[in-house]
Design an enzyme around this catalytic site. Structure first.
Site, PDB file in Angstrom:
ATOM      1  N   GLU A   1     -20.231   6.757   8.259  1.00  0.00           N
ATOM      2  CA  GLU A   1     -18.811   7.102   8.408  1.00  0.00           C
ATOM      3  C   GLU A   1     -18.598   7.387   9.854  1.00  0.00           C
ATOM      4  OE1 GLU A   1     -16.910   7.752   4.218  1.00  0.00           O
ATOM      5  OE2 GLU A   1     -17.275   9.618   5.567  1.00  0.00           O
TER       6      GLU A   1
ATOM      7  N   GLU B   1     -19.381   4.097  -0.977  1.00  0.00           N
ATOM      8  CA  GLU B   1     -19.247   5.246  -1.629  1.00  0.00           C
ATOM      9  C   GLU B   1     -17.977   5.132  -2.560  1.00  0.00           C
ATOM     10  OE1 GLU B   1     -20.959   8.448   1.769  1.00  0.00           O
ATOM     11  OE2 GLU B   1     -18.863   8.723   0.899  1.00  0.00           O
TER      12      GLU B   1
END
Length: 782
Positions: free
Chosen positions: A188, A262
């Site tokens: 991320e 995710e």
């Protein structure tokens, strides 16, 4: 943007034994290929939908790895995610640990034996509500280091670590007959920065480490383009609205398989906020969408486990995470089935791939046990069990003294004189101040109150400052999280600084030797000063159990030398998971560090966990925040406008720079014309249009927030996580518009605009329409 070059046809030949039970005969190993094709992931040339379950081997006792892998397979997963935490493997620079609980190679081999492929996520940064996001604390010994950047000191350390990862795990790639299909680069990063060069450096480090399988990156949908590179396969992270998430992914991936890196099954818990069970209905609906569309996904988490020891992190600006990482996952913290498990299993069983066998039944649950209530009566006061101090002219942060965790005691003398103010730049994370042994004040990072009044003194007095650290922040720029007292540290009267004596600094990291050397005395009544209690309890039959710590204050527990993690009586967790392999039949030893003192020194082993019991009245610092009084009625807004429909992040520029310590958003109405307001995330932009660090932020005022029916507290709007959100009250009271949220930036700041992320869930409840912004130094009165 460059067009994604789908030359990700990583055709790999390998021999891999899959889907064989441990008792079966082993036929000749078949050959397998894996490639990222034009439309699908391909294994042996056939479309393959990756159904991955996230499970962190560091959060599960090694003795239970196989059981949890079997549970994940029965859930319907064909792949497991192996997340590595750098600080778990390199606790001292240059010294690596890959044995025992850290034996990730054995974990991957075990997954292969259970018929699961592996997606490797080695970092160097992970996040995962883990101490410092997996980055090692010793990087912070460099005062000016820039983490997650091309700073040579960070890059060199990262390269050394990734080279070690390659030495251990590159032989287990599918290209070598192992289970590892893909490797993630960083994590991320688009949320943290926009440096494609840095991502390239990390990519090359993984290639140099010997990995030749496809490499990928993952980001939330609103940061996919930040740090983007066309030589890394992109996947998107989300917990709701998969159609929109994949539409955003298609903007940088015009062709190729779609994957959610995710997919959130629930959410983690932070101390003092409601437990998150997760919305099962929405979770199943979104999963079915992906199953129907042929999209791949990784459930975060399939099984959460426990942040044992001191490994739990903290959300930003400072919301320390609970030790239980149950996450509302389909497989519970103790590895048990849940209603969500069976609903997930049933759903997936209706969307199996051609030729795929029916899902197996879950393995039998591990045995459980309880033990009777006992009272601990041996006590070792910390101030009477101090190590040899380090002496210096001024106190430093914890990292300066080569300390990774725990507590510190700072001690000095102050001359006679009138009352004065003791102030520090930061006390991370809680500091109790004593004058000649008597407590005179408390510093609490949650409130950023770093000033204590020292009473007048007729003679020279001893000043003691006891600082206790929680886990380092694991998300955002705030991972630069140095513990202990941070400069400037000073005593002042009427603006004139008072000179102290030399400082003695005592390092209390609660290592095994320190615990073994403690001197205990008999004590019948609880003590309010920091100390460690000792005792034993008897287990008749081995099994998993939960330690009831509801009568204790705040601290850490060890059972038979195993650190169970942190506890705090404010909740929501009031129990601690003890896995059976850490117990002994008969007598078991227990140590309990209590920082603030227990109400009663009793312990008990109970059958079921208590994960959702808040007790805010127990907070040693009073309420979570100092709620002020809003004073905007006579103020003129600096900006007034309307938000667009949809779930996209929206950047608003004022057209001019304004100054102020407080930033207030007043929501005037909602897009759905309902009474509720919600914000997933707010970033505030400086004079150059860059996001301001949240490190010094607190919530100064909120008109209402939901803290009973769900975790909708105001701090969720500034924690960097877009899956959770601030939500105005709905379970007890239902106030109408307008709704206000005021952020204290910590000091007067030049502001040019802000970024607003609406609530991400598809139902869009609480998405704001019309709003106005106030910026100033007097928007809230204490």
């Amino acid at each position: 943007m460059k067009t994604m070059k789908l030359v990700f046809s990583f055709v790999v030949m390998a021999s891999l034994l899959m889907s064989m039970s441990l008792t079966s005969c082993q036929p000749a190993k078949p050959e397998h290929t894996f490639e990222i094709g034009k439309d699908d992931f391909l294994i042996d040339g056939e479309p393959y939908q990756i159904r991955c379950g996230e499970m962190h081997f560091a959060r599960v006792p090694k003795e239970y790895w196989r059981h949890r892998l079997q549970m994940t397979k029965a859930l319907g997963m064909n792949t497991i995610c192996a997340y590595l935490f750098w600080n778990f493997h390199e606790r001292t620079p240059g010294e690596f640990t890959w044995e025992g609980q850290a034996d990730v190679a054995e974990f991957c081999e075990m997954a292969q034996e259970e018929g699961l492929w592996v997606i490797l996520r080695p970092g160097p940064y992970a996040c995962a509500e883990w101490e410092m996001g997996g980055l090692p604390w010793w990087l912070l010994k460099h005062d000016d280091i820039a983490l997650r950047s091309t700073d040579p000191r960070y890059v060199e350390a990262s390269q050394r670590y990734l080279k070690e990862v390659g030495r251990v795990l590159a032989p287990l790639q599918i290209t070598n007959g192992g289970p590892i299909l893909m490797v993630q680069v960083e994590n991320e990063y688009g949320f943290y920065s926009d440096d494609a060069e840095y991502m390239g450096v990390m990519r090359q480090a993984i290639l140099d480490a010997g990995f030749d399988v496809p490499l990928f990156s993952c980001n939330p949908k609103h940061t996919l383009k930040r740090g983007y590179r066309d030589d890394l396969f992109p996947v998107v992270n989300f917990g709701a609205d998969p159609a929109d998430g994949f539409a955003k992914l298609r903007e940088i991936l015009p062709e190729g398989p779609l994957m959610c890196g995710e997919f959130y099954s629930g959410w983690f818990d932070t101390w003092g906020t409601p437990h998150t069970f997760g919305n099962t209905e929405a979770y199943l609906r979104d999963m079915e969408y992906m199953l129907k569309e042929g999209a791949s996904f990784s459930i975060y988490m399939a099984h959460g486990g426990t942040s044992f020891g001191f490994w739990g992190g903290a959300d930003r600006p400072f919301k320390p995470d609970c030790s239980s990482y149950d996450y509302g996952a389909p497989i519970s913290e103790a590895g048990l089935t849940t209603p969500k498990f069976f609903e997930t299993q049933e759903l997936i069983s209706r969307y199996l791939m051609p030729g795929e066998e029916a899902l197996p039944e879950p393995p039998a649950p591990m045995p459980s046990t309880t033990f009777e209530k006992v009272t601990l009566t041996e006590f070792a006061p910390l101030f009477d069990n101090l190590p040899k101090p380090v002496v210096g002219d001024e106190p430093k942060n914890m990292e300066y003294y080569d300390q990774a965790r725990g507590s510190m005691l700072y001690k000095t003398t102050l001359p006679a004189g009138p009352a004065c103010t003791f102030s520090v730049g930061a006390a991370n994370d809680f500091a109790w101040v004593y004058v000649d042994g008597e407590e005179v004040g408390l510093m609490d990072r949650r409130k950023r109150n770093y000033n204590v009044t020292i009473p007048a003194r007729k003679k020279e007095s001893t000043i003691e400052v006891f600082v206790h650290a929680m886990g380092r922040i694991n998300f955002g720029k705030e991972v630069h999280d140095r513990k202990g007292l941070n400069a400037p540290v000073k005593f002042e009267t009427n603006g004139k600084e008072i000179k102290t004596g030399q400082w003695e600094v005592f390092n209390l990291d609660y290592n095994d030797q320190y615990l073994a050397d403690l001197k205990f005395t008999e004590r019948k009544e609880p003590n309010t000063k920091p100390g460690i209690w000792k005792g034993t309890f008897t287990v008749k039959e081995l099994g998993d159990t939960y330690l009831d710590v509801s009568t204790w204050g705040k601290g850490v527990v060890w059972v038979n030398g195993h650190a169970l993690g942190r506890y705090w009586n404010i909740g929501p967790t009031q129990t601690m998971y003890i896995p059976a392999p850490w117990l002994k039949k008969g007598e078991n030893k227990i140590l309990i560090l209590d920082i603030v003192g227990p109400a009663a020194t009793t312990i008990e082993g109970v059958e079921k966990p208590v994960l959702d019991q808040l007790k805010p009245e127990n907070d040693f610092s009073g309420t979570r925040r100092n709620q002020g009084k809003l004073t905007i009625d006579s103020k003129k807004p600096v900006h007034k406008a309307s938000f667009k429909k949809g779930g996209d992040a929206q950047t608003v520029k004022f057209g001019k720079t304004v100054k102020g310590r407080f930033f207030c958003i007043e929501a005037l109405n909602a897009l759905d014309n309902n009474r509720y307001a919600a914000i997933a995330e707010m970033d505030i932009l400086d004079k150059n249009g860059k996001a301001i660090s949240h490190e010094d932020w607190t919530v100064a005022y909120v008109s209402s927030e939901e803290s009973s029916g769900e975790n909708g507290i105001a701090e969720n709007a500034i924690d960097g996580q877009t899956f959770n959100f601030w939500h105005s009250s709905w379970s007890i009271t239902k106030p109408e518009y307008p709704h206000q949220l005021v952020i204290d930036l910590g000091s007067e700041t030049e502001v040019s605009g802000f970024v607003y992320v609406p609530r991400m869930q598809e139902d869009a409840a609480g998405r704001i329409k019309d709003y106005q912004i106030f910026v100033g130094n007097d928007l809230v009165k204490k």
